[in-house]
Design a protein around this motif. Sequence first.
Motif, PDB file in Angstrom:
ATOM      1  N   SER A 101      38.510 -14.718  28.172  1.00 15.05           N
ATOM      2  CA  SER A 101      39.585 -13.801  27.808  1.00 15.05           C
ATOM      3  C   SER A 101      40.901 -14.549  27.596  1.00 15.05           C
ATOM      4  CB  SER A 101      39.749 -12.722  28.882  1.00 15.05           C
ATOM      5  OG  SER A 101      39.910 -13.291  30.153  1.00 15.05           O
ATOM      6  N   ALA A 105      42.917 -14.377  24.200  1.00 14.46           N
ATOM      7  CA  ALA A 105      44.318 -13.940  24.176  1.00 14.46           C
ATOM      8  C   ALA A 105      45.174 -14.908  23.374  1.00 14.46           C
ATOM      9  CB  ALA A 105      44.839 -13.812  25.607  1.00 14.46           C
ATOM     10  N   ARG A 108      44.481 -14.464  19.710  1.00 16.38           N
ATOM     11  CA  ARG A 108      45.161 -13.300  19.129  1.00 16.38           C
ATOM     12  C   ARG A 108      46.646 -13.592  18.899  1.00 16.38           C
ATOM     13  NH1 ARG A 108      40.415 -12.556  19.632  1.00 16.38           N
ATOM     14  NH2 ARG A 108      39.362 -10.596  20.196  1.00 16.38           N
ATOM     15  N   ALA A 109      47.234 -14.398  19.793  1.00 21.54           N
ATOM     16  CA  ALA A 109      48.647 -14.741  19.658  1.00 21.54           C
ATOM     17  C   ALA A 109      48.876 -15.876  18.667  1.00 21.54           C
ATOM     18  CB  ALA A 109      49.221 -15.135  21.018  1.00 21.54           C
ATOM     19  N   CYS A 166      47.726  -8.605  26.202  1.00 19.29           N
ATOM     20  CA  CYS A 166      46.488  -8.346  25.471  1.00 19.29           C
ATOM     21  C   CYS A 166      45.633  -7.395  26.307  1.00 19.29           C
ATOM     22  CB  CYS A 166      45.740  -9.645  25.202  1.00 19.29           C
ATOM     23  SG  CYS A 166      46.720 -10.881  24.311  1.00 19.29           S
ATOM     24  N   LEU A 169      40.596  -6.654  25.558  1.00 17.31           N
ATOM     25  CA  LEU A 169      40.136  -7.578  24.528  1.00 17.31           C
ATOM     26  C   LEU A 169      38.653  -7.388  24.240  1.00 17.31           C
ATOM     27  CD1 LEU A 169      41.972 -10.821  25.687  1.00 17.31           C
ATOM     28  CD2 LEU A 169      42.336  -9.638  23.519  1.00 17.31           C
ATOM     29  N   GLU A 174      41.259  -2.547  21.820  1.00 17.96           N
ATOM     30  CA  GLU A 174      42.059  -3.764  21.957  1.00 17.96           C
ATOM     31  C   GLU A 174      43.444  -3.581  21.344  1.00 17.96           C
ATOM     32  OE1 GLU A 174      42.039  -7.966  19.698  1.00 17.96           O
ATOM     33  OE2 GLU A 174      40.253  -7.638  20.948  1.00 17.96           O
ATOM     34  N   GLU A 175      44.454  -4.061  22.067  1.00 16.28           N
ATOM     35  CA  GLU A 175      45.821  -3.977  21.568  1.00 16.28           C
ATOM     36  C   GLU A 175      46.613  -5.172  22.093  1.00 16.28           C
ATOM     37  OE1 GLU A 175      49.527  -0.773  21.304  1.00 16.28           O
ATOM     38  OE2 GLU A 175      47.600  -0.199  22.182  1.00 16.28           O
ATOM     39  N   VAL A 176      47.420  -5.772  21.222  1.00 12.30           N
ATOM     40  CA  VAL A 176      48.261  -6.906  21.574  1.00 12.30           C
ATOM     41  C   VAL A 176      49.715  -6.502  21.361  1.00 12.30           C
ATOM     42  CG1 VAL A 176      48.860  -9.312  21.100  1.00 12.30           C
ATOM     43  CG2 VAL A 176      46.469  -8.551  20.933  1.00 12.30           C
ATOM     44  N   ASN A 193      43.593  -6.593  31.273  1.00 11.99           N
ATOM     45  CA  ASN A 193      44.519  -7.219  30.342  1.00 11.99           C
ATOM     46  C   ASN A 193      44.818  -8.642  30.766  1.00 11.99           C
ATOM     47  OD1 ASN A 193      47.137  -7.248  31.985  1.00 11.99           O
ATOM     48  ND2 ASN A 193      46.597  -5.060  32.054  1.00 11.99           N
TER      49      ASN A 193
END
Length: 410
Positions: A101, A105, A108-109, A166, A169, A174-176, A193
Amino acid sequence: MADRVTVIGWDGSPLTAAARSALGAATLVAGAAHHLALPEVPGGAERIRLGSVDLAARRIAGHRGSAVVLADGDPGFFGVVRTLRAPEHGLEVEVVPAVSSVAAAFARAGMPWDDAQVVVAHPRTLRRAVNVCRAHPKVAVLTAPGAGPAELALLLDGIHRTFVICEELGTDREEVTVVTSDKAADHVWRDPNVVIVVGGAGRGPAPGGSWIAGREPAFPHSVRGWALPSQTYAEGAPGPRGEGGSPALRALQLARLGPRVGDLVWDIGCGDGALTVEVARFGAAVIAVDADPAACARTDAAARRAGVQAQVVNGRAPHVLERLPEPDVVRIGGGGAAVVTACVERRPERIVTHAATRDEAEALCTALTAGGYAVDCAFVQAVGLDPQGWSERERSVVFVVSGSQPERAR
């Protein structure tokens, strides 16, 4: 004991052939609710909702057949593999990993993470995780209920950081979200998260990347050693350092303090900032306090030049200490018994200070003893010599007083 135990990591991607094969043969499957709902889980298999991993491990140890444990991310990275392999359970496991994870994360960033610290925050470890966020410019926090983004933000009060949060995931939910730390406490975040905490003036990896994950151990890159001359950290001549501010004293104070990653250190009477910087070099978070605005400016500048994090507070002890977060260890560079007594009331593990005279040292020892601390006092004399003519260059004579809580020694 189960004939076979397979631990499968799940990151939201389709299961691998090895994972599907193990699941298809499973007679017992343990996992969270969303894992047990996967279509690959056999309908006739015994299902265990994974709450306590220890309880699940005992059930698996008594099972005859093939057991599968499903876990989010890479189960070998702060995951269930450690518990399952504990000697008391006696389980030998095969692991089918997935993307952790933390790695997901940072992906995603769109950020590299070989220079990041990674910590786990539970309610019992939250304060130490926050201290790592204070001390390091890039930290990934694996959160838990009661130790999530809002709680991190509240304990980072007064320290500006950017949070990349995050949520869930690998799932459809899923939401960032990117927010500043002062805004993170005003929201309810979904579990599970991961929080990436970024900010501060830390020194980044050298051009072309670092050779070691986490943090560069050498600082400054051209200097080796501890208790270096104040000029190492200052630009030009250092400011007034006060009685007992020699590198030799600083070396002994650092040894008595024992700062480490996860600690919060108070440096009261920070002077030229040399001890503040060296504490930060050990990876500890540090709050430097001084009543002199010029000393605060010198300390802030020294930390910036050194590429380390330090919170600098201008104010007079003991009154200014009331609004500071709880320390693990404290160094007192001045203020006498009144400041020692104020620090004792906050119950740090260790307090280190010094005195110029025996009477002052006795007063400090008395204040520490009255607070229940085990006290050690040393009379230290350091003489700098010119190796050419063996003439004396500098002499420092000081009483070093330290107190520790016996019940917290570890």
